[in-house]
Design an enzyme around this catalytic site. Structure first.
Site, mmCIF file in Angstrom:
data_model
loop_
_atom_site.group_PDB
_atom_site.id
_atom_site.type_symbol
_atom_site.label_atom_id
_atom_site.label_comp_id
_atom_site.label_asym_id
_atom_site.label_seq_id
_atom_site.Cartn_x
_atom_site.Cartn_y
_atom_site.Cartn_z
ATOM 1 N N SER A 1 24.661 24.530 86.427
ATOM 2 C CA SER A 1 23.734 25.656 86.493
ATOM 3 C C SER A 1 22.859 25.729 85.238
ATOM 4 O O SER A 1 22.203 24.758 84.883
ATOM 5 C CB SER A 1 24.527 26.946 86.725
ATOM 6 O OG SER A 1 23.686 27.992 87.139
ATOM 7 N N ASP B 1 22.627 26.251 98.645
ATOM 8 C CA ASP B 1 22.740 26.806 97.300
ATOM 9 C C ASP B 1 21.702 27.912 97.157
ATOM 10 O O ASP B 1 20.505 27.658 97.130
ATOM 11 C CB ASP B 1 22.514 25.709 96.258
ATOM 12 C CG ASP B 1 22.778 26.165 94.831
ATOM 13 O OD1 ASP B 1 22.714 27.374 94.574
ATOM 14 O OD2 ASP B 1 23.045 25.301 93.976
ATOM 15 N N HIS C 1 26.849 27.165 95.121
ATOM 16 C CA HIS C 1 26.368 26.836 93.781
ATOM 17 C C HIS C 1 27.474 26.333 92.852
ATOM 18 O O HIS C 1 27.187 25.953 91.721
ATOM 19 C CB HIS C 1 25.704 28.083 93.169
ATOM 20 C CG HIS C 1 24.941 27.822 91.910
ATOM 21 N ND1 HIS C 1 23.909 26.905 91.823
ATOM 22 C CD2 HIS C 1 25.063 28.364 90.657
ATOM 23 C CE1 HIS C 1 23.420 26.894 90.594
ATOM 24 N NE2 HIS C 1 24.111 27.764 89.862
#
Length: 263
Positions: A95, A217, A245
Site C-alpha cells: 500500500s 481492490d 487490498h
C-alpha cells in the site's frame, strides 16, 4: 544502531549474512501483517521486519510536522537501511509503503536491488485522465470521518479494504490493527497517505519492480497498478487471483509464490 532497532521495533531472522529482504507494512498495520509471508524467506535471506512510528511496538516519538508528508516515513526507512548497514536490498512493500519505498530509493541510490509492490498507488485522487479511484470529495469525507470517529471509521473501512469476500475474521483483524494506532497519529498518517501525489517520482525510479495487483481492490484498483507499471521503467505487473487490498493476509501462498518467481 541500537536506537533505530528500538525506535522501529526491528526484528531480524534468517541468514545473518544473507541478502536482506525488508518487509514494509501499510497504513494502520504493523509487522505482524507479514507473519504468513516473511518466514518463507528465512532459509536464504536476511529477513528484516519493522514498525513505522506509532505502529506496533515502535518507540520513536511521533512528530506531526515530520510525518505530515510521506518523506518523513521515507527518511525513517532510510535510517533503518543505513543503521543496519543493508545493501543489495529486496524491498517488499504494501500500500502506501510502496511510494515510501520509492522515495527512500531515491534517497539511497543503488541500495535497492528489487522492489515488490503490493497494491501501490502514486495518487489516490482522480485527476483529469488519471484515475486514482477517489474524487476529492471522497477523500475529504474519508479524512473527516477518520478525524471525528476513528474507531467508527476503522469498523466501517476494514471490510472494504480487506474485501468482504475474505470473511469477517480477517476484517476484524484489520480493524483491531487500526484501533491500536493512536487516532492523532492515524489522522496525520492518513492525510499524508491520501493527499500524496508521487506520480512524478516514478519515471526516475531505477529499481526492477514487480507490482502485485489484487482483484476488486477498492483502494488501489487495476488502473492505478497499470499506471504505476507504465511509469516505472524496469517494471512488470502480475494480476493475482486474490481479492482485496491485503492479499498478504488473505492469500499469503500466492504472494509468496509471486515473490519467489520474481526473485
Amino acid at each position: 544502531m541500537s536506537s533505530v532497532i528500538v525506535d522501529h521495533n526491528i526484528n531480524e531472522s534468517g541468514v545473518p549474512d544473507g541478502q536482506p529482504i525488508v518487509f514494509a507494512h501499510g497504513f494502520g498495520c504493523d509487522q505482524q501483517m507479514w507473519r504468513h509471508v516473511a518466514p518463507h524467506f528465512e532459509d536464504r535471506y536476511r529477513v528484516v521486519l519493522f514498525d513505522y512510528v506509532g505502529a506496533g511496538d515502535a518507540q520513536k516519538p511521533f512528530d506531526p510536522d515530520r510525518y505530515a508528508a510521506l518523506d518523513g516515513y521515507a527518511d525513517d526507512l532510510v535510517s533503518i537501511c543505513e543503521g543496519l548497514e543493508l545493501n543489495n536490498i529486496i524491498l517488499v512493500s504494501h500500500s502506501v509503503s510502496c511510494m515510501i519505498g520509492v522515495l527512500a530509493g531515491h534517497k539511497l541510490p543503488g541500495r535497492f536491488s528489487k522492489h515488490v509492490m503490493i497494491g501501490p498507488s502514486p495518487h489516490y485522487m482522480n485527476d483529469g485522465n488519471y484515475r486514482g479511484g477517489f474524487d476529492r470529495d471522497d477523500i475529504e469525507e474519508l479524512l473527516e470521518s477518520l478525524d471525528s470517529n476513528y474507531r467508527g471509521w476503522s469498523s466501517a473501512m476494514a471490510p472494504v479494504i480487506m474485501g468482504p469476500e475474505n470473511g469477517e475474521e480477517l476484517s476484524e483483524e484489520l480493524r483491531e490493527s487500526f484501533c491500536r494506532m493512536h487516532p492523532d497519529v492515524a489522522g496525520v498518517f492518513a492525510k499524508a497517505t491520501f493527499l500524496s501525489d508521487n506520480r512524478e517520482d516514478l519515471p526516475g525510479y531505477r529499481v526492477p519492480t514487480l507490482v502485485l495487483q489484487g482483484r476488486n481492490d477498492r483502494i488501489a484498483g487495476v488502473e492505478v497498478g497499470q499506471y504505476t507499471v507504465e511509469q516505472i521503467p524496469d517494471s512488470q505487473i502480475l494480476y493475482l487471483n486474490a481479492t482485496g487490498h491485503c492479499p498478504h493476509l488473505s492469500a499469503p501462498d500466492e504472494i509468496v509464490d509471486s515473490i519467489e518467481s520474481f526473485l
